[in-house]
Design a protein around this motif. Structure first.
Motif, short mmCIF file in Angstrom:
data_model
loop_
_atom_site.label_atom_id
_atom_site.label_comp_id
_atom_site.label_asym_id
_atom_site.label_seq_id
_atom_site.Cartn_x
_atom_site.Cartn_y
_atom_site.Cartn_z
N ARG A 306 2.42 8.04 -0.84
CA ARG A 306 2.16 9.27 -1.61
C ARG A 306 2.40 9.02 -3.10
NH1 ARG A 306 2.61 14.34 1.38
NH2 ARG A 306 2.95 13.85 3.57
N ASP A 308 2.21 6.18 -4.71
CA ASP A 308 1.15 5.33 -5.25
C ASP A 308 -0.16 6.10 -5.43
OD1 ASP A 308 2.79 3.09 -5.48
OD2 ASP A 308 2.43 2.47 -3.40
N CYS A 309 -0.32 7.19 -4.68
CA CYS A 309 -1.52 8.04 -4.83
C CYS A 309 -1.33 9.08 -5.93
CB CYS A 309 -1.83 8.77 -3.52
SG CYS A 309 -2.35 7.67 -2.23
#
Ligand SMILES: Cc1cc2nc3c(=O)[nH]c(=O)nc-3n(C[C@H](O)[C@H](O)[C@H](O)COP(=O)(O)OP(=O)(O)OC[C@H]3O[C@@H](n4cnc5c(N)ncnc54)[C@H](O)[C@@H]3O)c2cc1C
Length: 381
Positions: A306, A308-309
């Motif tokens: 999450r 990294d997104c």
């Protein structure tokens, strides 16, 4: 949702598994005895790029995403925890504020030194009067011609006696405090007015080196201000969000190693004419441990993915840190029990890991503070 690590990270972690097995574990007894890492081991850590895994490639690091980094850290945590501690501050709370909020000059100057391991970092927030309530810090930074003057004392600061660069959080406006009255500064070792006080005598992690850090009319030039004036509380909280996930990753790594030690011992130790692994009481302790570590591992992967997104992981990182560190402590307790009296003896290493893992429920925010933050998010309007 694909929460798998990259192929590149997989290869790197395979190399780390060999490094831990062949070079770190054989050095453990010496590290525990002396409380310091052997120089050849530090040199190998530098060769492997371990100090700069999270630092962007433009500054000499590997620029790993958080998911890949957490799994690399988890693997390294299967060795003596002093090794993990030494590399994780440079990758995490000691460098992330520079990566996220540093000026171009600050990044160009400090990040290559931290990535290579030539410099060691420390993060100085906690004070005798301000632990869980970080907004209560009393260290002040008063504006003066050409810079700032710091006064106050931090304690429990990991790496303090060996650190070259400190990220320091101080009050710049007593009225505003956490609402725009706290700022972050970069302070170099050797700055007049900066001194290291008493080294804390700790229950575990002898080589983590927690000490007091004292500021006595310590002048910091304007170039030492990190981020905007008044932005320090946000910077500290953002840094700790990521730090909580690193703590979870390490706790799971320690837990996994303990579990494999428990399985090995249960198969080997014979009582009442059979291996203790054949007793249901022992099997349940191992089964519960494996189940909790699996759950913690999936929470780690999900939360890092999450992040990294680009998602705000505040609550997820608190939940993951809470669950993983509490689970790893239960694993340590069960595995010690599986070892019986041997678990209490220094030679099995279980007792050391039991002592080291205990700190994980305290640093980077206690379990109670994680619950407080999770509940605050659940109950907000
Ligand atoms: C090994 C180790 C390494 C550390 N490294 C660093 C470092 O590098 N840099 C740094 O800045 N700090 C560091 N710390 C400090 C660490 O972050 C603090 O110890 C931690 O945040 C808790 O603060 P405290 O010790 O003052 O406990 P306190 O805040 O005094 O808490 C005491 C007890 O009260 C509970 N409590 C407090 N407030 C609440 C509340 N609102 N609701 C419910 N319960 C509450 C706590 O959970 C705890 O059980 C380190 C600590 C340790 C042990």
């Amino acid at each position: 949702m694909d929460t798998r690590i990259t192929q590149e990270a997989r290869h790197f972690i395979e190399g780390l598994t060999r490094f831990v097995r062949d070079e770190c574990i054989p050095a453990e007894d010496a590290i525990e005895e002396t409380g310091s890492l052997p120089e050849p081991l530090i040199a190998r850590m530098k060769d492997l790029g371990l100090f700069g895994l999270r630092i962007p490639a433009a500054y000499g690091g590997s620029g790993m995403n958080l998911l890949d980094y957490c799994y690399a850290l988890k693997e390294l945590s299967k060795s003596h925890d002093d090794i993990r501690a030494r590399m994780s501050i440079n990758n995490g709370i000691g460098s992330m504020a520079i990566v996220n909020d540093g000026t171009a000059d600050q990044k160009n100057h400090y990040l290559p030194l931290l990535a290579s391991g030539a410099s060691i970092a420390a993060f100085a927030l906690t004070e005798p009067g301000a632990g869980s309530d970080a907004s209560a810090i009393a260290t002040t930074a008063i504006k003066t011609a050409g810079g700032w003057v710091l006064n106050g004392m931090k304690h429990f600061i990991t790496n303090a006696p060996i650190a070259d660069i400190f990220t320091v959080i101080a009050v710049t406006d007593k009225e505003k405090r956490a609402r725009g009255g706290i700022s972050a500064f970069l302070v170099e070792k050797g700055t007049p007015g900066l001194s290291i006080g008493a080294l804390h005598n700790t229950m575990g992690g002898k080589g983590w080196l927690q000490a007091e850090v004292i500021f006595d009319d310590c002048f910091i030039p304007e170039t030492g201000l990190l981020g905007p004036v008044g932005g320090g509380f946000k910077i500290a909280m953002k840094t700790l969000n990521e730090g909580r996930l690193s703590a979870a990753a390490s706790a799971i790594g320690i837990g996994e190693r303990l579990l494999s030690m428990g399985i090995g011992y249960a198969k080997l130790r014979t009582q009442f004419g059979k291996p203790i692994a054949e007793f249901e009481a022992i099997q349940w302790m191992l089964a519960d441990s494996a189940t909790e570590l699996f759950a913690a591992d999936r929470m780690l992967a999900d939360t890092a993915f999450r992040f990294d997104c680009g998602e705000d992981i505040r609550t997820h990182s608190s939940m993951t840190k809470l669950f993983a560190t509490e689970a790893a402590f239960r694993v340590a307790d069960r595995v010690l029990q599986v070892h019986g009296g041997m678990g209490f003896m220094r030679e099995t290493k279980v007792e050391r890991m039991f002592r080291d893992i205990r700190a994980y429920r305290i640093f980077e925010g206690t379990s109670e503070i994680q619950r407080f933050m999770i509940a605050r998010d659940l109950l907000k309007d």
